[in-house]
Design an enzyme around this catalytic site. Structure first.
Site: not given
Ligand code: C5J
Length: 229
Positions: A24, A72, A129, A157-158, A162
């Site tokens: 992500d 994401e 995803k 991240v993060t 995720c």
């Molecule tokens: C991810 C989020 N990628 N923090 N998404 O960590 O919503």
């Protein structure tokens, strides 16, 4: 086999059965005007991951390692976005709302794509995803099985959202995860630190933690001095 210094113990992997997973690294999380900022976060916190990850990607690609990216996001009609996720909190912009980088967290929009510095190369799978975990409602597991991958070098991240969710999913599926501390990031430095501690605690309850320099030094194409291991 390659062995690198890691917490809680050295981590051993062999190149053909290992993939570098980049989670992500999207504008929606790392740049102003996206999903991360809409939740009140300082996106600058995540940008320190870019340089070490770009260097690791260069060495991993040179070593012929499998590289897989995730993003994401949701379909334009948001049919894959659970109402609970859509309605949660009080963001300045909700998922699907228009923003400076296009609709927030929607596939195909500029903000949904990966930042230029660590952009996928042709041939590298990009797994879209709808959830936090990269195994949920995706073909990631099938993709890894087809390539004979058992070990994952995890970046992105993060840290506590995720990355953590994906590492937990991977752990339950039998993958051995090495999380690269300097290549994962959080909007909350404390969550980052504790998130990494949680992975390595209890004898490595979810996996291992190391810096990317250890991995880069151990790769056969090392652009860093080789480590002694
Ligand atoms: C991810 C989020 N990628 N923090 N998404 O960590 O919503």
């Amino acid at each position: 086999m390659v062995t690198v210094d890691a917490r809680p113990a050295p981590y051993t992997f062999d190149l053909p059965s290992t993939a570098l997973l980049v989670i992500d690294m999207q504008r929606d999380f790392l740049e102003p005007g996206g999903f991360g900022e809409s939740l009140g976060n300082d996106v600058g916190q995540l940008r320190r991951t870019i340089a070490p990850l770009a260097a690791l990607l260069a060495d991993a690609r040179a070593a012929g390692l499998t590289v897989i990216h995730t993003r994401e996001g949701h379909l334009p009609d948001l049919s894959d976005c659970p109402p609970a996720k859509l309605r949660r909190g009080a963001p300045s912009r909700r998922i699907g709302d228009p923003g400076p980088n296009g609709r927030i967290l929607v596939r195909g929009e500029y903000g949904h794509d990966i930042v230029d510095e660590v952009a996928p190369r042709p041939g590298e799978p990009v797994v879209d995803k709808p959830g936090k975990g990269a195994f949920h409602a995706t073909d990631l597991d099938a993709l890894l099985v087809a390539r004979g991958v058992r070990s994952l070098l995890v970046t992105g991240v993060t840290t506590e959202v995720c990355v953590h969710t994906t590492v937990r999913e991977a752990n339950d599926r039998g993958y051995e995860c090495l999380v690269l501390a300097d290549c994962v990031g959080s909007y909350f430095p404390e969550f980052h630190r504790v998130g990494l501690d949680m992975i390595a605690a209890q004898g490595g309850i979810f996996g291992w933690v190391a810096d990317s320099t250890s991995v880069r030094a151990a790769l056969p194409t090392a652009s860093l001095p080789r480590s002694s291991s």
